[in-house]
Design a protein around this motif. Sequence first.
Motif, PDB file in Angstrom:
ATOM      1  N   PHE A  30       0.833  -1.203   0.000  1.00  0.00           N
ATOM      2  CA  PHE A  30       0.000   0.000   0.000  1.00  0.00           C
ATOM      3  C   PHE A  30       0.868   1.253   0.000  1.00  0.00           C
ATOM      4  O   PHE A  30       0.593   2.219  -0.734  1.00  0.00           O
ATOM      5  N   ALA A  31       1.913   1.260   0.837  1.00  0.00           N
ATOM      6  CA  ALA A  31       2.785   2.436   0.896  1.00  0.00           C
ATOM      7  C   ALA A  31       3.423   2.702  -0.461  1.00  0.00           C
ATOM      8  O   ALA A  31       3.518   3.862  -0.905  1.00  0.00           O
ATOM      9  N   SER A  60       1.462   7.073  -6.540  1.00  0.00           N
ATOM     10  CA  SER A  60       0.240   7.631  -7.122  1.00  0.00           C
ATOM     11  C   SER A  60      -0.045   9.063  -6.708  1.00  0.00           C
ATOM     12  O   SER A  60      -0.930   9.699  -7.281  1.00  0.00           O
ATOM     13  N   ALA A  61       0.655   9.587  -5.686  1.00  0.00           N
ATOM     14  CA  ALA A  61       0.303  10.869  -5.101  1.00  0.00           C
ATOM     15  C   ALA A  61       1.050  12.021  -5.751  1.00  0.00           C
ATOM     16  O   ALA A  61       2.253  11.944  -6.016  1.00  0.00           O
ATOM     17  N   LEU A 102      -3.977  -1.368   8.224  1.00  0.00           N
ATOM     18  CA  LEU A 102      -2.899  -0.584   7.625  1.00  0.00           C
ATOM     19  C   LEU A 102      -2.222   0.310   8.664  1.00  0.00           C
ATOM     20  O   LEU A 102      -1.933   1.479   8.421  1.00  0.00           O
ATOM     21  N   ALA A 103      -1.926  -0.261   9.814  1.00  0.00           N
ATOM     22  CA  ALA A 103      -1.323   0.520  10.890  1.00  0.00           C
ATOM     23  C   ALA A 103       0.130   0.878  10.621  1.00  0.00           C
ATOM     24  O   ALA A 103       0.638   1.864  11.164  1.00  0.00           O
ATOM     25  N   GLU A 155       8.443   7.583   4.990  1.00  0.00           N
ATOM     26  CA  GLU A 155       9.817   7.365   4.546  1.00  0.00           C
ATOM     27  C   GLU A 155       9.948   7.576   3.043  1.00  0.00           C
ATOM     28  O   GLU A 155      10.964   8.095   2.566  1.00  0.00           O
ATOM     29  N   ARG A 156       8.927   7.190   2.293  1.00  0.00           N
ATOM     30  CA  ARG A 156       8.986   7.274   0.838  1.00  0.00           C
ATOM     31  C   ARG A 156       8.662   8.681   0.327  1.00  0.00           C
ATOM     32  O   ARG A 156       9.235   9.129  -0.655  1.00  0.00           O
ATOM     33  N   ARG A 157       7.696   9.329   0.996  1.00  0.00           N
ATOM     34  CA  ARG A 157       7.209  10.623   0.511  1.00  0.00           C
ATOM     35  C   ARG A 157       7.016  11.594   1.678  1.00  0.00           C
ATOM     36  O   ARG A 157       5.899  11.812   2.158  1.00  0.00           O
ATOM     37  N   PRO A 158       8.099  12.229   2.149  1.00  0.00           N
ATOM     38  CA  PRO A 158       7.959  13.159   3.273  1.00  0.00           C
ATOM     39  C   PRO A 158       7.114  14.386   2.952  1.00  0.00           C
ATOM     40  O   PRO A 158       6.690  15.094   3.864  1.00  0.00           O
ATOM     41  N   ASP A 159       6.863  14.645   1.670  1.00  0.00           N
ATOM     42  CA  ASP A 159       6.087  15.825   1.278  1.00  0.00           C
ATOM     43  C   ASP A 159       4.591  15.663   1.506  1.00  0.00           C
ATOM     44  O   ASP A 159       3.849  16.650   1.504  1.00  0.00           O
ATOM     45  N   LEU A 160       4.122  14.441   1.696  1.00  0.00           N
ATOM     46  CA  LEU A 160       2.680  14.194   1.764  1.00  0.00           C
ATOM     47  C   LEU A 160       2.100  14.568   3.120  1.00  0.00           C
ATOM     48  O   LEU A 160       2.783  14.526   4.143  1.00  0.00           O
TER      49      LEU A 160
END
Length: 465
Positions: A134-135, A141-142, A155-156, A164-169
């Motif tokens: 999911f991550a 996709s974002a 999905l805890a 870790e993957r997208r600090p901008d979100l």
Amino acid sequence: MVTDAAQIDAARILVASNRGPVSYTLTEDGGLDARRGGGGVVSGLSAIGSDEQSLWVCAALGEGDREAVRRGVGEPGVRMLDIDPAVHADAYNGIANSVLWFLHHLLYQTPLEPAFDQEFRRQWDAYRAYNRAFADALAESAAEGAAVLIQDYHLALAPGMLRERRPDLRIGHFSHTPWAPPDYFRLLPDDIAEELLRGMLGADRLGFLTQRWADAFTACATQVVGGTGSTVTGVYGLGADAGFLRERAHRPDVGERLAELREAVGPDRRTIVRVDRTELSKNIVRGLLAYRTLLATRPEWRERVVHIALAYPSRQDLAVYREYTAEVSRLAAEINEEYGTPGWTPVLIHVKDDFARSLAAYRMADVALVNPIRDGMNLVAKEVPVVSDEGCALVLSREAGAYAELGDHAITVNPYDVTATADALHRALAMPPAERAERTKHLAAAATALPPRRWFLDQLDALRD
């Protein structure tokens, strides 16, 4: 369903959940039949303007879903992940429903369970892999700075992985269940408890159904990892969708079910209604025991009341749920055998899921019995007062999340106290019509204070702010 990453990399609002808004089944001729679901998140997304590009990321749950992914069949705005079925089974049944659900609902028989052994560790690896899928999909996709709303205990770990993957979100997570108090939460192995909390704390905001559950999370985080850091908690008490329920409850199919139930109940009889899935937390068995106690100790109600128990099977792939569902049916039959007469069936039980029948039961309820051992919210408690034709008395467990909003106008019970619940049923059945109508008015107002669309948009607004 969207499968091309190039088409979805600009999503500004993303939702992630195990179950999506659509599911597929294979037809006899090899085709795919699509069925849309409902619920608060579905209603919430529909409230977003068309100029906002949204995406729902979910798991393929059955062979029909997986075949839809393989064929590229679907609809815009939904991305279905074909996670290995064995991984999904270990993550969903092995961890989410057999560990985290039991933990947050305080359902373990602690002399025997849990026993966190190597099999648990193997399944936890699958839970990690499931959350990682999911991550990865959300990160891919974002759009830059997008808002992501991740749903529930399945999905805890995903918020931390996504951070870790997208600090901008801007990342939010909402818990639809209770949260265990610290002493119970720490049944988990220490490293797993810490991993779970740090996964959640990857979110900017965490949403809970009541302040009680939010406080329990904060207490766990304080004890295990030293606090919640920069993560903010909020409370969003999901309410009933009054407009939809009232309209849907007066369609012809509901009218047909209502006529069937009235004929089965018989004239001039009161009704005690419950509508639940046969989840272990719903406490259906003790509810039936309380009804039997009512008939034993208050003989004046014999042949004057019928208990309509709509107990729809849940999680039948787990043995403990199959056994519980069988016990519900066995006890209902035992009560009918003990007290039934040629013209009166004390318990009318239905085990086939039928939304129209549920709404019909809501409409004719004199008393609504909602007595869970522990429940994140319990929307049935909120829906019955909204739909009831002539008003209903609500017998409500103090362990339901809905108690925080409805408790002042309900008859409150300790869900473990069968005798007191029987007394509460008697009080509810004997309640004067004027008092019942006044209570119903207040219950309906409280139940609809935060309808699904507003519930979703409030979280989205808070996350963006």
